[in-house]
Write a protein that holds these residues in place. Structure first.
Motif, mmCIF file in Angstrom:
data_model
loop_
_atom_site.group_PDB
_atom_site.id
_atom_site.type_symbol
_atom_site.label_atom_id
_atom_site.label_comp_id
_atom_site.label_asym_id
_atom_site.label_seq_id
_atom_site.Cartn_x
_atom_site.Cartn_y
_atom_site.Cartn_z
ATOM 1 N N ALA A 98 5.609 16.451 5.196
ATOM 2 C CA ALA A 98 6.367 15.811 6.461
ATOM 3 C C ALA A 98 6.524 16.722 7.527
ATOM 4 N N LEU A 99 6.716 18.054 7.212
ATOM 5 C CA LEU A 99 6.953 19.041 8.177
ATOM 6 C C LEU A 99 5.578 19.182 8.950
ATOM 7 N N SER A 112 4.993 18.545 13.022
ATOM 8 C CA SER A 112 5.067 19.665 13.856
ATOM 9 C C SER A 112 4.453 19.538 15.229
ATOM 10 N N SER A 113 5.128 20.046 16.374
ATOM 11 C CA SER A 113 4.411 19.826 17.590
ATOM 12 C C SER A 113 3.043 20.311 17.795
ATOM 13 N N MET A 140 0.759 -1.297 0.051
ATOM 14 C CA MET A 140 0.148 0.039 -0.046
ATOM 15 C C MET A 140 0.772 1.218 -0.101
ATOM 16 N N ALA A 141 0.446 2.316 -0.785
ATOM 17 C CA ALA A 141 1.366 3.410 -0.939
ATOM 18 C C ALA A 141 1.401 4.140 0.245
ATOM 19 N N ASP A 142 2.411 4.944 0.632
ATOM 20 C CA ASP A 142 2.608 5.752 1.838
ATOM 21 C C ASP A 142 1.351 7.003 1.649
ATOM 22 N N PRO A 143 0.700 7.459 2.741
ATOM 23 C CA PRO A 143 -0.178 8.548 2.664
ATOM 24 C C PRO A 143 0.318 9.579 1.825
ATOM 25 N N ARG A 144 1.540 9.991 2.302
ATOM 26 C CA ARG A 144 2.179 11.136 1.522
ATOM 27 C C ARG A 144 2.170 11.046 -0.078
ATOM 28 N N GLU A 145 2.543 9.871 -0.280
ATOM 29 C CA GLU A 145 2.619 9.452 -1.789
ATOM 30 C C GLU A 145 1.533 9.745 -2.473
ATOM 31 N N ARG A 146 0.263 9.095 -1.693
ATOM 32 C CA ARG A 146 -0.985 9.237 -2.382
ATOM 33 C C ARG A 146 -1.325 10.549 -2.468
ATOM 34 N N LEU A 147 -1.151 11.410 -1.486
ATOM 35 C CA LEU A 147 -1.589 12.980 -1.598
ATOM 36 C C LEU A 147 -0.636 13.612 -2.655
ATOM 37 N N THR A 148 0.606 13.343 -2.795
ATOM 38 C CA THR A 148 1.139 14.060 -3.911
ATOM 39 C C THR A 148 0.837 13.533 -5.179
#
Length: 282
Positions: free
Chosen positions: A31-32, A36-37, A1-9
């Motif tokens: 990712a930032l 983030s805190s 399954m693709a990483d959520p970040r990869e799906r988003l981009t």
């Protein structure tokens, strides 16, 4: 399954919001944001924000390009691309800094308003009143006028909508070519804002306006407003006469006004007659 970040981009690429050369930078920014805190953004949230930023970038970028093209029209054709690049390089940092300031300010203002509503015991996503203010005869007007006159009309519409929203502490949800959408959880304030906007347009333009007001649950997505009350308010505005505001009976349940008269109408796309209260802007 693709990483959520990869799906988003990948999705942003499909939508044309970003280009292939932007993927690495967008991955870093996502990712930032995720790391983030005190911040936790789901993929759904990130996509909504990306859509809003894409819309804003289209408008701001198009406005900047329009100005550049007009300013450089006198140059020889072979000199224009380099001159446009230099102009954008010089101007856009100022535009970006200004946008950052305005965006941050609006986010704080809107979050304070909504958190205040929650503190008063109301649901975080309560039903709201929606008003659509619509100019009459704008199509015929625009067919017969110069681009400058049409631009001036658009500027007046924006100013009137913003001023009415500020005076009555309601939100200017969106601006269309010949109308403005106003939103508030307080029907009385929204009706006052709609009446002011309709009256002001009659004073400041050659055209007249009418408005429709409806009540219900809206869907906020990517900084935009959708849902049944948005559509119904627009349909009521279509049948409102010049200088007239039609308020659906569901909104009047939350606003007692003895000055209202009542009418039964059948808006476009609505299967049954609607009972509306009729107000004038004067």
């Amino acid at each position: 399954m693709a990483d959520p970040r990869e799906r988003l981009t990948a999705h942003l690429l499909d939508l044309g919001i970003i280009e292939a050369g932007d993927v690495s930078s967008i991955d870093t920014l996502v990712a930032l944001a995720r790391d983030s805190s005190g911040v936790h953004l789901e993929e759904h949230d990130m996509l909504g924000m990306a859509q809003a930023l894409g819309r804003a970038a289209d408008r701001v970028g198009a406005a900047g390009a329009d100005i550049a093209v007009r300013r450089l029209d006198h140059l020889p054709t072979d000199e224009r691309p380099a001159a446009a690049e230099a102009w954008i390089t010089a101007v856009m940092p100022v535009v970006v800094a200004t946008f950052t300031l305005l965006c941050e300010r609006r986010a704080r203002q809107i979050s304070r308003r909504r958190l205040g509503a929650a503190a008063e015991g109301r649901h975080a996503e309560p039903p709201v009143a929606v008003a659509f203010v619509d100019l009459r005869g704008s199509t015929a007007f625009m067919l017969d006028r110069s681009p400058q006159e049409i631009a001036e009309l658009t500027d007046v519409l924006y100013a009137v909508g913003q001023e009415a929203a500020t005076h009555h502490d309601v939100a200017a949800g969106k601006f269309l070519g010949d109308g403005v959408l106003l939103v508030s959880a307080d029907t009385a304030r929204l009706l006052a804002a709609a009446r002011e906007a309709v009256a002001s347009l009659a004073q400041r333009t050659e055209l007249r306006a009418g408005a429709g007001v409806a009540w219900g649950q809206v869907i906020r997505r990517a900084g935009d407003w959708h849902g049944p009350p948005v559509n119904l308010a627009a349909r009521l505005a279509e049948v409102a006469a010049a200088d007239e505001i039609l308020v659906d009976f569901t909104a009047m349940d939350r606003h007692d006004d003895a000055s209202a008269t009542w009418r039964d109408i059948v808006p476009r796309g609505v299967p049954e007659p609607r009972r509306v209260a009729v107000f004038t802007s004067r």
